[in-house]
Scaffold this active site. Sequence first.
Site, PDB file in Angstrom:
ATOM      1  N   SER A 209      51.130 -64.830 -77.093  1.00  0.00           N
ATOM      2  CA  SER A 209      50.052 -63.979 -76.576  1.00  0.00           C
ATOM      3  C   SER A 209      49.614 -63.052 -77.705  1.00  0.00           C
ATOM      4  O   SER A 209      50.142 -63.130 -78.818  1.00  0.00           O
ATOM      5  CB  SER A 209      50.513 -63.212 -75.354  1.00  0.00           C
ATOM      6  OG  SER A 209      51.676 -62.518 -75.678  1.00  0.00           O
ATOM      7  N   LEU A 210      48.664 -62.204 -77.420  1.00  0.00           N
ATOM      8  CA  LEU A 210      48.107 -61.346 -78.465  1.00  0.00           C
ATOM      9  C   LEU A 210      48.411 -59.893 -78.161  1.00  0.00           C
ATOM     10  O   LEU A 210      48.350 -59.466 -77.006  1.00  0.00           O
ATOM     11  CB  LEU A 210      46.579 -61.493 -78.483  1.00  0.00           C
ATOM     12  CG  LEU A 210      45.992 -62.730 -79.124  1.00  0.00           C
ATOM     13  CD1 LEU A 210      44.530 -62.851 -78.755  1.00  0.00           C
ATOM     14  CD2 LEU A 210      46.150 -62.663 -80.634  1.00  0.00           C
TER      15      LEU A 210
ATOM     16  N   ASP B   8      36.848 -64.344 -71.849  1.00  0.00           N
ATOM     17  CA  ASP B   8      37.589 -63.874 -70.681  1.00  0.00           C
ATOM     18  C   ASP B   8      37.782 -65.052 -69.731  1.00  0.00           C
ATOM     19  O   ASP B   8      37.003 -65.263 -68.812  1.00  0.00           O
ATOM     20  CB  ASP B   8      36.783 -62.752 -70.011  1.00  0.00           C
ATOM     21  CG  ASP B   8      37.690 -61.782 -69.307  1.00  0.00           C
ATOM     22  OD1 ASP B   8      38.920 -61.999 -69.332  1.00  0.00           O
ATOM     23  OD2 ASP B   8      37.170 -60.804 -68.735  1.00  0.00           O
TER      24      ASP B   8
ATOM     25  N   LYS C  59      42.302 -62.636 -86.826  1.00  0.00           N
ATOM     26  CA  LYS C  59      43.498 -63.354 -87.277  1.00  0.00           C
ATOM     27  C   LYS C  59      43.491 -63.397 -88.796  1.00  0.00           C
ATOM     28  O   LYS C  59      42.431 -63.693 -89.391  1.00  0.00           O
ATOM     29  CB  LYS C  59      43.488 -64.791 -86.748  1.00  0.00           C
ATOM     30  CG  LYS C  59      43.690 -64.869 -85.251  1.00  0.00           C
ATOM     31  CD  LYS C  59      43.610 -66.293 -84.747  1.00  0.00           C
ATOM     32  CE  LYS C  59      43.771 -66.296 -83.236  1.00  0.00           C
ATOM     33  NZ  LYS C  59      43.078 -67.399 -82.599  1.00  0.00           N
TER      34      LYS C  59
ATOM     35  N   ASP D 157      17.998 -84.636 -70.486  1.00  0.00           N
ATOM     36  CA  ASP D 157      19.061 -84.869 -69.501  1.00  0.00           C
ATOM     37  C   ASP D 157      18.803 -86.148 -68.708  1.00  0.00           C
ATOM     38  O   ASP D 157      19.726 -86.879 -68.364  1.00  0.00           O
ATOM     39  CB  ASP D 157      19.139 -83.695 -68.514  1.00  0.00           C
ATOM     40  CG  ASP D 157      19.638 -82.436 -69.206  1.00  0.00           C
ATOM     41  OD1 ASP D 157      19.975 -82.534 -70.407  1.00  0.00           O
ATOM     42  OD2 ASP D 157      19.667 -81.377 -68.555  1.00  0.00           O
TER      43      ASP D 157
ATOM     44  N   ARG E  17      49.054 -71.981 -69.979  1.00  0.00           N
ATOM     45  CA  ARG E  17      49.992 -71.291 -70.852  1.00  0.00           C
ATOM     46  C   ARG E  17      51.296 -70.993 -70.113  1.00  0.00           C
ATOM     47  O   ARG E  17      52.372 -71.069 -70.677  1.00  0.00           O
ATOM     48  CB  ARG E  17      49.328 -70.001 -71.335  1.00  0.00           C
ATOM     49  CG  ARG E  17      50.191 -69.178 -72.204  1.00  0.00           C
ATOM     50  CD  ARG E  17      49.462 -67.943 -72.692  1.00  0.00           C
ATOM     51  NE  ARG E  17      50.402 -67.142 -73.438  1.00  0.00           N
ATOM     52  CZ  ARG E  17      51.286 -66.333 -72.888  1.00  0.00           C
ATOM     53  NH1 ARG E  17      51.338 -66.193 -71.582  1.00  0.00           N
ATOM     54  NH2 ARG E  17      52.125 -65.654 -73.634  1.00  0.00           N
TER      55      ARG E  17
ATOM     56  N   ASP F 157      21.375 -89.121 -68.092  1.00  0.00           N
ATOM     57  CA  ASP F 157      21.777 -89.568 -66.747  1.00  0.00           C
ATOM     58  C   ASP F 157      21.595 -91.072 -66.599  1.00  0.00           C
ATOM     59  O   ASP F 157      22.404 -91.741 -65.963  1.00  0.00           O
ATOM     60  CB  ASP F 157      20.944 -88.855 -65.670  1.00  0.00           C
ATOM     61  CG  ASP F 157      21.314 -87.390 -65.586  1.00  0.00           C
ATOM     62  OD1 ASP F 157      22.397 -87.033 -66.088  1.00  0.00           O
ATOM     63  OD2 ASP F 157      20.510 -86.606 -65.043  1.00  0.00           O
TER      64      ASP F 157
ATOM     65  N   CYS G 115      11.407 -42.349 -45.442  1.00  0.00           N
ATOM     66  CA  CYS G 115      11.058 -41.055 -44.868  1.00  0.00           C
ATOM     67  C   CYS G 115       9.608 -41.164 -44.410  1.00  0.00           C
ATOM     68  O   CYS G 115       8.754 -41.655 -45.158  1.00  0.00           O
ATOM     69  CB  CYS G 115      11.206 -39.980 -45.941  1.00  0.00           C
ATOM     70  SG  CYS G 115      10.233 -38.504 -45.618  1.00  0.00           S
TER      71      CYS G 115
ATOM     72  N   GLU H 173      40.281 -71.639 -74.592  1.00  0.00           N
ATOM     73  CA  GLU H 173      40.029 -70.934 -73.334  1.00  0.00           C
ATOM     74  C   GLU H 173      39.096 -71.753 -72.439  1.00  0.00           C
ATOM     75  O   GLU H 173      38.067 -72.248 -72.912  1.00  0.00           O
ATOM     76  CB  GLU H 173      39.347 -69.599 -73.688  1.00  0.00           C
ATOM     77  CG  GLU H 173      39.537 -68.502 -72.699  1.00  0.00           C
ATOM     78  CD  GLU H 173      40.849 -67.717 -72.877  1.00  0.00           C
ATOM     79  OE1 GLU H 173      41.697 -68.085 -73.722  1.00  0.00           O
ATOM     80  OE2 GLU H 173      41.015 -66.743 -72.133  1.00  0.00           O
TER      81      GLU H 173
ATOM     82  N   CYS I 267      14.955 -37.224 -42.800  1.00  0.00           N
ATOM     83  CA  CYS I 267      14.910 -37.193 -44.263  1.00  0.00           C
ATOM     84  C   CYS I 267      15.728 -36.007 -44.772  1.00  0.00           C
ATOM     85  O   CYS I 267      15.526 -34.877 -44.306  1.00  0.00           O
ATOM     86  CB  CYS I 267      13.454 -37.070 -44.717  1.00  0.00           C
ATOM     87  SG  CYS I 267      13.296 -36.748 -46.477  1.00  0.00           S
TER      88      CYS I 267
ATOM     89  N   LYS J  70      36.821 -62.742 -77.908  1.00  0.00           N
ATOM     90  CA  LYS J  70      37.915 -63.106 -77.004  1.00  0.00           C
ATOM     91  C   LYS J  70      37.279 -63.444 -75.664  1.00  0.00           C
ATOM     92  O   LYS J  70      36.774 -62.570 -74.970  1.00  0.00           O
ATOM     93  CB  LYS J  70      38.879 -61.937 -76.869  1.00  0.00           C
ATOM     94  CG  LYS J  70      40.114 -62.307 -76.109  1.00  0.00           C
ATOM     95  CD  LYS J  70      41.176 -61.238 -76.255  1.00  0.00           C
ATOM     96  CE  LYS J  70      42.433 -61.652 -75.533  1.00  0.00           C
ATOM     97  NZ  LYS J  70      42.221 -61.993 -74.138  1.00  0.00           N
TER      98      LYS J  70
HETATM   99  N1  5U1 Z   1      39.568 -66.218 -79.518  1.00  0.00           N
HETATM  100  C1  5U1 Z   1      40.879 -66.215 -79.251  1.00  0.00           C
HETATM  101  N2  5U1 Z   1      41.378 -65.955 -78.065  1.00  0.00           N
HETATM  102  N3  5U1 Z   1      42.711 -66.043 -78.195  1.00  0.00           N
HETATM  103  C2  5U1 Z   1      43.687 -65.871 -77.258  1.00  0.00           C
HETATM  104  N4  5U1 Z   1      41.865 -66.456 -80.144  1.00  0.00           N
HETATM  105  C3  5U1 Z   1      43.021 -66.352 -79.481  1.00  0.00           C
HETATM  106  N5  5U1 Z   1      44.285 -66.514 -79.901  1.00  0.00           N
HETATM  107  C4  5U1 Z   1      45.281 -66.353 -79.009  1.00  0.00           C
HETATM  108  C5  5U1 Z   1      45.000 -66.033 -77.664  1.00  0.00           C
HETATM  109  C6  5U1 Z   1      46.089 -65.865 -76.686  1.00  0.00           C
HETATM  110  O1  5U1 Z   1      46.546 -66.483 -79.371  1.00  0.00           O
HETATM  111  C7  5U1 Z   1      46.892 -66.632 -80.754  1.00  0.00           C
HETATM  112  C8  5U1 Z   1      48.210 -66.015 -80.911  1.00  0.00           C
HETATM  113  C9  5U1 Z   1      46.868 -68.039 -81.164  1.00  0.00           C
END
Ligand code: 5U1
Length: 675
Positions: free
Chosen positions: A84-85, A120, A293, A35, A139, A39, A429, A176, A411, A118
């Site tokens: 969305s999924l 978060d 997928k 690093d 999104r 730098d 105690c 993400e 106690c 997935k």
């Molecule tokens: N890893 C992953 N997360 N994620 C979120 N794949 C993925 N695909 C997504 C979403 C909303 O949507 C697909 C429909 C492309």
Amino acid sequence: MSPGADAAGEIERLREQIRHHNHRYYVLDDPLIPDSEYDRLLRRLQELERAHPELVSADSPTQRVGAGPLAAFATVRHEIPMLSLDNVFSEDELRAFDRRVRERLGDEAGVDYCCEPKLDGVAVSMLYEQGVLVRAATRGDGTTGEDITANVRTIASVPLRLPAAVPPQRLEVRGEVYMPHRGFEEMNRRAAQRGEKTFVNPRNAAAGSLRQLDPRITAARPLEFCAYGLGVLDGASMPATQSGALAWLRELGVRTSGELRVARGVEECLAYYARMQERRAALRYDIDGIVFKVDSVALQQRLGFVSRAPRWAVAHKFPAQEEMTTLLGVEFQVGRTGAITPVARLAPVFVGGVTVSNATLHNMDEVRRLGLMAGDTVIVRRAGDVIPQVVRVLEEQRAPHARAIALPVNCPVCGSPVEQGEGEAVARCSGGLVCAAQQKETIRHFASRRALDIEGLGEKLIEQLVDQGVVRNVADIYALDEATLAGLERMGEKSARKLLAAIARSKRTTLDRFLYGLGMREVGEATALALARHFGTLEALLAADAGELQQVPDVGPVVAGHVVAFFAVPENRALIGRLLEAGIAWPAVEKPGASAPLAGKTVVLTGTLEAMTREEAGERLARLGAKVAGSVSARTHIVIAGPGAGSKLARAEALGIEVWDEAQLLDFLSRNGAD
Ligand code: 5U1
């Protein structure tokens, strides 16, 4: 050549070098230089750009934070909607998803699925034109989002310019933005220190950080990016598979998941899900499930989508790690050393894959920090094998009948006064070994596997023995006979004989196990071993004063004080005498030689370990000759970091100290016969 031309050449070379090192570090996880060297390159570039402002370009690695704050975010219309999924929550639902896919495709045999965790975090779209990042957007509702370009540019793992020789004309990367645990904890710790509001979890922290109108604030937040798909693509052909598309993105210099796999058929998907569920607690970041997928893009197109979600993808969610429930009340437990621990009694709730009805609250400071009242609605978290925690109160949902929680004056087990030392978080105690709770816990500790290891002398049995007054202290264990034991509940003659044999075996022990088994305050396995090695005999230890005790590695005035106080109690000396009379004995203490595998090495443990406690790990490392220290300094040789490691790990990295994860530790212990 003019001096400006020289500078222009050097600037371009530095930018190329820095982009290359960014790629090695963020995309390949394989940095080439330390690093400090990185730098230096960055500082040199900054210096040259300051001297030649006319040469500054928007895609320069120095230009992550642009001008001042925005007044508001502009809106962005997604050229291709961000879908969305759909979620599934069980194996059956995943099988049903796979069946629907195969029926639609008329495919009896298995379909290949691209699998990845997935994350978060927050879904983001990033548009590259001729390889340069020109726009990033949230999104939003899937059709329109907000323009967060200035903020996304500050994320170090997002290339401002793709390090590819021939990038596509237009490329939209989707993925993400998330915050890894360590950064999240560190950020919250600093916010709490400054008396500022903390974030409840890494996802909220990531979302809140991206929503800043001032990119300088976002720049200070430890965000990362990981791509999971493509949107717009001009000037290049779409790869034939999802996994191929992600491999191509990686080649272009975009970070993708290192956990990506292709599964043949649903059974392999389920196996991947199970594997990742186990790995979940060891990951650096939060994931809330697995995304499957259909791998073939042609098949994806045949399947199409319904409303906002594709028919070719699904998220198989993990059991939630946080749930809401009611705090029914708080009870107070008494531990081995008299420590009074508040325990939350909860309305049973299914969280992290198990039903939870109790959670430790540690001490009254924690109760106050959380602002808990009995009857409150609370958020309970259980991640991996970590014990359940109450993480937050929903104060806005407080019921009018909610009751304050107070530390008991006496106690709850023996009625002796409860005492709390000045500045101490823990209340105790004052009953000492008169208190049945302390008696039971002391005996349980003495008999435990890593102390005297009396197999069969478990909690239920100790409960009966103490409640019936048969056993009051650890020496009484050695006076037990078959008739007394056989008369106890759930104890036949056979189990009584087995237990007596285990008690007899426990008499052959080691000095460190014996010292650990006595349960002195703050004397864990590693300290017991250090004491045994330093003094060699029990007699020498009994004769030591606080000053001599502090000569032992890692024994400070507090531990020395506890040891002296313990041996100063005549009942404790008498107890030790009775134990020795009963025949407890140990061989002469062995000191590890200079050839021990970790001789001369100082090791620091931080974060949580799964296979053993930090204490146990410390004791095993000490057996291999290591000095186990509590803080990281230039004299530290190895830092062992589990999930949740914070400032110690950061310090180790800053000092360039070797860092092991738990898997490396276990491997080392087993190779050296200390597992
Ligand atoms: N890893 C992953 N997360 N994620 C979120 N794949 C993925 N695909 C997504 C979403 C909303 O949507 C697909 C429909 C492309």
